[in-house]
Structure formats: structure tokens, C-alpha cells
Write a protein that holds these residues in place. Structure first.
Motif, short mmCIF file in Angstrom:
data_model
loop_
_atom_site.label_atom_id
_atom_site.label_comp_id
_atom_site.label_asym_id
_atom_site.label_seq_id
_atom_site.Cartn_x
_atom_site.Cartn_y
_atom_site.Cartn_z
N ARG A 131 -3.53 7.52 4.14
CA ARG A 131 -2.93 7.85 2.86
C ARG A 131 -3.87 7.49 1.71
O ARG A 131 -4.74 6.64 1.86
CB ARG A 131 -1.60 7.13 2.68
N ILE A 132 -3.66 8.18 0.62
CA ILE A 132 -4.49 7.90 -0.56
C ILE A 132 -3.72 6.98 -1.48
O ILE A 132 -2.60 7.27 -1.88
CB ILE A 132 -4.87 9.22 -1.28
N LYS A 133 -4.34 5.86 -1.73
CA LYS A 133 -3.68 4.85 -2.55
C LYS A 133 -3.90 5.14 -4.02
O LYS A 133 -3.06 4.92 -4.86
CB LYS A 133 -4.26 3.48 -2.20
N SER B 268 0.86 4.16 -2.85
CA SER B 268 0.51 5.56 -2.65
C SER B 268 1.66 6.47 -3.04
O SER B 268 1.46 7.55 -3.59
CB SER B 268 0.05 5.80 -1.21
N PHE C 179 0.84 -1.21 0.00
CA PHE C 179 0.00 0.00 0.00
C PHE C 179 0.87 1.25 0.00
O PHE C 179 0.58 2.22 -0.69
CB PHE C 179 -0.91 0.01 1.24
N TYR D 171 -6.31 4.30 2.57
CA TYR D 171 -6.15 3.30 3.63
C TYR D 171 -5.68 3.98 4.89
O TYR D 171 -5.10 5.07 4.84
CB TYR D 171 -5.18 2.19 3.20
N ASP E 131 -7.92 -1.11 4.51
CA ASP E 131 -8.12 -0.64 3.15
C ASP E 131 -9.56 -0.12 3.05
O ASP E 131 -10.50 -0.87 2.94
CB ASP E 131 -7.90 -1.80 2.17
N ILE F 87 -3.66 3.37 8.67
CA ILE F 87 -2.85 2.51 9.53
C ILE F 87 -3.23 2.86 10.96
O ILE F 87 -3.14 4.02 11.36
CB ILE F 87 -1.36 2.75 9.29
#
Lengths: 306, 192
Positions: free
Chosen positions: B165-167, A132, A128, B90, B71, B92
Motif C-alpha cells: 500500500r501507498i502510505k 494510507s 500505516f 509499505y 516500511d 505486509i
């Protein structure tokens, strides 16, 4: 007596099986983390080891040598056969276009303790994070930059950012490489891109052909030009010489004329007449006495003219 | 007679083992354990090791200490310049306060839906103030905003957000088609 022996053997087997939970093997690329009552106590390297049986001590085996990889934008079904993951591969670029990017991130566990104890699914986190970072770097560039010159730079920057983020998460992973695989325009646009490339190739080809034609033509034309110039020069020279000769002749006549004007004049006249009237057969002379003299030149010159 | 003694010894030993097994429990390196007595959280253990409890009275709830990656499903967002964008992000996260966590959300799947709600509203609030292109090209600051927002709103659930964060940012498929068409036409211009 017999039952006693059987009970004893069963008991021994049970005890042995129980203690065998404390025997474990670690392969060359692995390490084992031993936990005592759930708390991490120490790490052991490759080989056969023994620890206290369950539940006193347990172990977790981690592969720390093997380079692991995660695939972005595609999956390897079996070696040599890939499936594209469209929703992962298509990325918006800085100029509002879309490119299809496939990449691989290679990494290794550098700290097994962190890798095992800090995160639920470290591999997914690596994937991931790379995704990103990749998206971010692609979004900073135009589609043409990504497809051509900036490819290496993108993979380098993605590597840097991914490593930096993973260090922040503290999961004990070293990114070895981020490799961009296929970076192409999306499937439905690729034909247009190919057309442009073909057009570029054609242009190049036409230019080359024209250059070749020019290269062939120029030397021969230059030769011709040189020939013409030389000929003209020769002609000029000839003319000058001719003129000089003529002048010379005139001057010599002038000299004769000065010494004997009458004779020379007559001679010149005759010569001129000879020149002007070479074919005249009859000449009629008129002089002051009004006599008409008829000269038959044929007879005068010797007669066999026609 | 001998047999009876042997059997009774065995039974006693077995009962003792069961009893011991119920009295002691191991807390793993990767776990929190909450000891619950009649629905009340008696204590929370965050250090690994061997612990005791009262058998049949205390129950233990184990929660992971490790970071989870969630996700978040793709979300549709309208940007400031009224464009539609699909954002795939997603988060964390980890459980930072097991007591609060058990009291407020109890299970991980419930926690995920909470995170979903908060992050989604964070994304919406932040990205709706930006133009499409700004989101695509440089959203570092906005990501920090979203992370901070999510952190603040989830701390009461005993959840710590490490990062959001933007995947992927994508266009809805019909817009995507339009982009493809435009790319083609751009190429045709180049071709000339």
C-alpha cells in the motif's frame, strides 16, 4: 551437618525460584495467553494464576480493555505538548493542493490470540493502514472540501476502510474511532488562507453595515414620502374646493347679471377698476363728448391717502 | 566416600539436564523451525510443540511465522506526464515457505532488500504508465497490480506478500514550494 543444611536450603530456594516462573498475575484490563511447549493452549482472565514452569508452559499478557492510539502527523511529547511531523501531515489533495492533516486512530484488541500470534508489530500496522486510508480519502477531495464540510465524512470513511483492511489482515483489532485533529493549510500558505477568510469576514461585515444603514434609513424616508403625499393630497383638495367656490361665485354673479345686465356690468367694471387701480390717485376719464374729467380719488374716497 | 558419590551423582544429573536440553527444543506458536544438519535442511517444523533433535549435530534456525510490516524507503518515480513523485509505500509480508526462504535469502534483512527491489520495480512499472493526478486520486487498481506483481516475484524466495500500500504520495520539496505559491495565488484570486 551444617553444610548439609545450607546445601538443602540453597537447593530448596533454587527449586522455589524455578517454580515461581509458573506464577503470574493478570491485571483487570488484561488477559494471559498460556502456551504449552510453545503451542497456544488457553486464555486466562485477571487474577493470580499458576502454570507449569519454564520451559513447559509460558504465557503472554495482552491488554484487551485499554483503548490504544496511534498518532498521525504529530507526536505527543508529553501531555499537552505536541510536535508536528511534517512529512506525515502534508497530504496531496484531489485538486493538486496540499493540506496538513493530523489524526488519531483509536483501537482495541478484540482477539488477543490473533493480535499476538498473527503479526509482528500490530500497532504499527494499524498506524500505516490508517495513514494510507487517510491519504486515499484526502486525495479524493478538493482542499476546500477537506477544510470545511467534508471533514466528518473523511474521518468516517477512513474508519471504515481501515477496519476493512485490518479485518483482511486478520490481526484481531477493532478500530473505535478515527479522529481528525488539526486540518489546516500548510504553514507557509496559511497566511493567504487567513487573508481570504479575513476578506470574507470583511465582506460580511460591510454587507451587514450596509443593511443596518438601510434598515435605519428606509423607515424615516418612507415616513417622509408619506408626509409629502399627504401634503400634496391636502393641497389638491384645497385647490378643488377653492375652484368650486370660485365657480359658485361666478355662477351667482351670472345670475345677477341675467336679471340686471346694465347695473351688474357697471358694478363689475367698478369693482374691477377698484381691484386694478387701488392706488391710483387720479383718474382721467375720456367720454364721447370729448370732456376730460379729472377724478381725484383721494378726495372722493375720503381723502387721507398719501 | 559419601561426598564423592554425591558429587558424581550431581555431575551425572547436570550432564543429563544439559543433554536433555540439547535434545529437545520448543517450537513457538509464532515460529517456524528449520533443523539443519551439517548445512543441510533436514526438516522444517511449522507446528508448535516439543521436538527432538540430535545434540551437537543438529542446529535449529528459528523464523517468524507472523506478518511483518516493511516500511519501504521513499522512492522517486517519474509519472507518465513526466512529473516527479515521491512514493512512500509499505508491504505486509511473511515467510510462507521457510525452506525456500533459508535457501534463497536466509535472513530477514536480506529478504527486506529483496522485497525492496521487487516492490520498487512493481511501483515503477505500474505508476510510470499513469498520470500524476490519476496516481494521487485513485490508484486502487494499480495497487492491486503492484501487490500481484510483488507476490509473483517473491514467491520463489518463500515470501508471501499480503499487501502493498501507498502510505504517502509527495512532491519533491522544490515542487512543493511551487504548489504553496500557487495555492497562495489562488487564494488571492478568491480574495478579490
Amino acid at each position: 551437618m551444617k553444610t548439609k543444611a545450607i546445601i538443602l536450603i540453597v537447593a530448596i530456594v533454587i527449586v522455589l525460584i524455578y517454580f515461581s516462573t509458573g506464577i503470574y498475575q493478570v491485571d483487570p484490563s488484561q488477559v494471559a495467553l498460556v502456551k504449552t511447549f510453545g503451542k497456544y493452549s488457553h486464555t486466562t482472565g485477571p487474577g493470580i494464576h499458576i502454570h507449569a514452569p519454564y520451559p513447559f508452559q509460558t504465557h503472554v499478557i495482552v491488554d484487551v480493555q485499554t483503548i490504544r492510539k496511534q498518532e498521525i502527523g504529530f507526536r505527543t511529547v508529553r501531555p499537552g505538548q505536541y510536535v508536528q511531523k511534517k512529512e506525515e501531515a502534508l497530504i496531496l489533495t484531489g485538486d493538486g493542493n496540499i493540506v496538513s492533516v493530523e489524526a488519531v486512530v483509536q483501537f482495541r484488541v478484540n482477539d488477543p490470540v490473533k493480535f499476538v500470534f498473527n503479526v509482528e508489530n500490530a500497532e504499527e500496522l494499524v498506524k500505516f493502514t490508517t495513514e494510507s486510508a487517510l491519504r486515499e480519502m484526502i486525495a479524493r477531495r478538493t482542499v476546500d472540501e477537506i477544510l470545511t464540510a467534508e471533514r466528518d465524512k473523511v474521518s468516517y470513511e477512513v474508519h471504515q476502510i481501515t477496519q476493512q483492511l485490518l479485518n483482511e489482515y486478520d490481526i484481531g483489532v477493532t478500530v473505535i474511532n478515527v479522529l481528525l485533529q488539526e486540518v489546516v493549510p500548510p504553514q507557509s500558505v496559511i497566511a493567504a488562507f487567513d487573508d481570504v477568510n479575513n476578506a470574507k469576514q470583511d465582506k460580511e461585515r460591510y454587507i451587514n453595515e450596509a443593511l443596518k444603514y438601510a434598515n435605519n434609513l428606509i423607515p424615516s424616508v418612507e415616513g417622509e414620502a408619506r408626509k409629502i403625499v399627504l401634503e400634496a393630497e391636502a393641497y389638491a383638495q384645497q385647490k378643488v374646493l377653492q375652484a368650486t367656490g370660485e365657480t359658485q361665485r361666478f355662477l351667482s354673479i351670472l345670475k345677477e347679471y341675467k336679471t340686471a345686465p346694465k347695473v351688474t356690468e357697471t358694478r363689475l367694471k367698478i369693482e374691477t377698476l377698484e381691484e386694478v387701480l387701488p392706488r391710483a390717485r387720479r383718474i382721467i376719464l375720456l367720454d364721447g363728448s370729448q370732456n376730460i374729467t379729472l377724478l381725484n380719488l383721494d378726495k372722493l374716497i375720503g381723502g387721507d391717502g398719501k | 566416600m559419601k561426598m564423592v558419590i554425591l558429587i558424581s551423582v550431581l555431575v551425572v544429573v547436570a550432564i543429563a539436564i544439559v543433554f536433555l536440553g540439547l535434545s529437545f527444543f520448543v517450537v513457538d506458536q509464532t515460529q517456524y523451525v528449520a533443523v539443519i544438519r551439517f548445512g543441510e535442511i533436514k526438516r522444517v517444523i511449522s507446528e508448535p510443540g516439543l521436538y527432538m533433535r540430535t545434540p551437537f549435530v543438529d542446529s535449529v534456525v528459528r523464523l517468524s511465522k507472523r506478518f511483518y510490516i516493511y516500511d519501504i524507503p521513499v522512492e522517486k518515480i517519474i509519472t507518465l506526464d513526466k512529473k516527479t513523485m515521491l512514493v512512500d509505500s509499505y508491504a505486509i509480508w511473511r515467510i510462507s515457505d521457510p525452506k525456500k526462504f533459508i535457501e534463497s535469502v536466509r535472513t530477514v534483512s536480506l529478504a527486506l532488500s529483496r522485497i525492496d527491489d521487487v516492490v520498487y520495480s512493481g511501483l515503477r512499472n505500474t505508476l510510470a504508465k499513469l498520470d500524476f493526478d490519476d496516481i494521487v486520486t485513485g490508484e486502487r487498481q494499480s495497487l492491486t497490480d503492484i501487490t500481484d506483481f510483488s507476490k509473483k516475484n517473491l514467491v520463489d524466495f518463500g515470501i508471501e506478500i499480503k499487501d502493498v500500500r501507498i502510505k504517502h504520495t509527495d512532491l519533491p520539496s522544490e515542487n512543493q514550494q511551487a504548489v504553496f505559491e500557487r495555492m497562495k495565488s489562488e487564494r488571492r484570486v478568491l480574495q478579490r
